[in-house]
Design an enzyme around this catalytic site. Structure first.
Site, PDB file in Angstrom:
ATOM      1  N   GLY A 129      -1.229 -12.244  -2.814  1.00 56.67           N
ATOM      2  CA  GLY A 129      -0.009 -12.699  -2.139  1.00 56.67           C
ATOM      3  C   GLY A 129       1.145 -11.761  -2.401  1.00 56.67           C
ATOM      4  N   ALA A 154      -2.677  -0.657   7.449  1.00 54.35           N
ATOM      5  CA  ALA A 154      -1.481  -1.186   8.127  1.00 54.35           C
ATOM      6  C   ALA A 154      -1.169  -2.646   7.786  1.00 54.35           C
ATOM      7  CB  ALA A 154      -1.546  -1.009   9.647  1.00 54.35           C
ATOM      8  N   ALA A 155      -1.852  -3.213   6.798  1.00 51.05           N
ATOM      9  CA  ALA A 155      -1.506  -4.592   6.399  1.00 51.05           C
ATOM     10  C   ALA A 155      -0.084  -4.628   5.834  1.00 51.05           C
ATOM     11  CB  ALA A 155      -2.505  -5.111   5.371  1.00 51.05           C
ATOM     12  N   GLY A 156       0.227  -3.655   4.988  1.00 47.83           N
ATOM     13  CA  GLY A 156       1.583  -3.590   4.424  1.00 47.83           C
ATOM     14  C   GLY A 156       2.621  -3.371   5.520  1.00 47.83           C
ATOM     15  N   ASP A 157       2.278  -2.521   6.484  1.00 46.59           N
ATOM     16  CA  ASP A 157       3.211  -2.258   7.591  1.00 46.59           C
ATOM     17  C   ASP A 157       3.436  -3.526   8.414  1.00 46.59           C
ATOM     18  OD1 ASP A 157       3.207   0.395   6.808  1.00 46.59           O
ATOM     19  OD2 ASP A 157       1.566   0.916   8.169  1.00 46.59           O
TER      20      ASP A 157
HETATM   21  O1  RIB Z   1       0.032   2.309   6.387  1.00 47.27           O
HETATM   22  C1  RIB Z   1      -1.004   2.788   7.190  1.00 47.27           C
HETATM   23  C2  RIB Z   1      -0.656   4.128   7.737  1.00 47.27           C
HETATM   24  O2  RIB Z   1      -0.563   5.050   6.668  1.00 47.27           O
HETATM   25  C3  RIB Z   1      -1.675   4.716   8.667  1.00 47.27           C
HETATM   26  O3  RIB Z   1      -1.486   4.328  10.003  1.00 47.27           O
HETATM   27  C4  RIB Z   1      -1.543   6.209   8.431  1.00 47.27           C
HETATM   28  O4  RIB Z   1      -0.990   6.891   9.510  1.00 47.27           O
HETATM   29  C5  RIB Z   1      -0.673   6.341   7.188  1.00 47.27           C
HETATM   30  O5  RIB Z   1       0.593   6.733   7.515  1.00 47.27           O
END
Ligand code: RIB
Length: 305
Positions: free
Chosen positions: A226, A250-253
């Protein structure tokens, strides 16, 4: 009017292979699949904010190569405003990604055009920054530029979010007073604080150290554990929704973009964190960076189930 999020950051073409496991040094592995997928932490966070309800502008650089056109088109397809997306001579940013059967990944990025996003380029789009409710930055563009954006965002009275990814060490001390929300994952919190972070307890110690350094509020994302929210007064743990993980890229993004969109739309911090967590959880059930990011309707359906 939807809330306005401005992302200043990177765009990468992700070159993604899947293999049973990550290769060791010097080893050649037979992979299972290969795909080129639009990514980059900045662009992913922009897509997440847009799919999750915000009106989004992206400030960044792409190369004048084929990837540059594809990266721009991917954002335009999400109705993201690209007036401040500059095409520069040379190659676009790329990320070489290996994802294993346990959905863990290893990533090497080459900045390319992202390295040409200077403070001067951003300053040329000050009106875009000035129109934001929330400004988000990461660390895949030059540090000088990140420092400029944090301070300019603060001077303009915006809510400023820094996702310090990827992190290699402590942040410049004079950045902290310009950051409203610092959102690292475990390894980034560890690099920033100098403390090991592998549990809720150690995350709390790291968060307290980052607050003592001057960060307003810290949210450490801890994957399946979490996230941990801390401000000067209190610390709160938000357990993660349980899902079957396919690819954590990309989970963090997705968390950062979802949190920003929810916060900008007027949700409380706690609601925005839970919203970001559900969005991030849904993203790990799908492969790839931008293709894995859910829409508002997906999050609503999950919450209703
Ligand atoms: O957070 C994921 C991203 O990290 C990917 O899409 C890659 O491009 C790197 O920047």
């Amino acid at each position: 009017m939807p809330a306005k999020v401005v992302v200043v950051g990177s765009l990468n073409m992700d070159l993604v292979t899947r293999a049973q496991r990550l290769p060791r040094a010097g080893e050649t592995l037979i992979g299972e699949s290969f795909a080129t997928v639009s990514g980059g932490k900045g662009a992913n966070q922009a897509v997440a904010s847009a799919r999750l309800g915000a009106q989004v502008s992206m400030i960044g650089c792409v190369g004048e190569d084929a990837y540059g056109g594809q990266l721009r088109a991917a954002l335009l397809a999400e109705q993201i405003d690209c007036q401040a997306l500059t095409s520069v001579e040379g190659a676009s940013g790329v990320a070489l990604i290996v994802v294993d059967d346990n959905s863990q990944n290893a990533i090497v990025i080459v900045a390319g055009a992202n390295g040409l996003l200077t403070p001067g380029v951003v300053a040329g789009f000050d009106a875009v920054l000035a129109a934001a409710d929330v400004v988000i930055c990461q660390l895949e563009v030059p540090m000088l530029t990140v420092g400029y954006v944090l301070k300019r965002g603060r001077a303009l009275g915006k809510t400023v979010i820094l996702n310090p990814a990827p992190a290699t060490g402590p942040l410049p001390a004079d950045w902290y007073s310009s950051i409203d929300y610092l959102i690292p994952n475990e390894s980034e919190a560890s690099a920033l604080s100098g403390l090991p972070v592998d549990s809720l307890e150690s995350a709390e110690l790291a968060a307290r150290r980052l607050i003592a350094a001057g960060a307003g509020k810290v949210i450490i994302t801890l994957g399946a554990l979490g996230s941990l929210f801390a401000n000067g007064q209190s610390v709160e743990h938000f357990p993660a929704p349980k899902v079957k993980s396919v690819d954590t890229t990309a989970a963090g993004d997705t968390f950062v973009g979802g949190f920003a969109a929810a916060l900008a739309s007027g949700k409380s911090e706690a609601e925005a964190i839970r919203f970001g967590q559900v969005a991030a959880a849904l993203s790990v059930t799908r492969a790839g960076a931008q293709p894995s990011i859910p829409f508002l309707s997906d999050v609503q359906a999950f919450n209703a189930s």
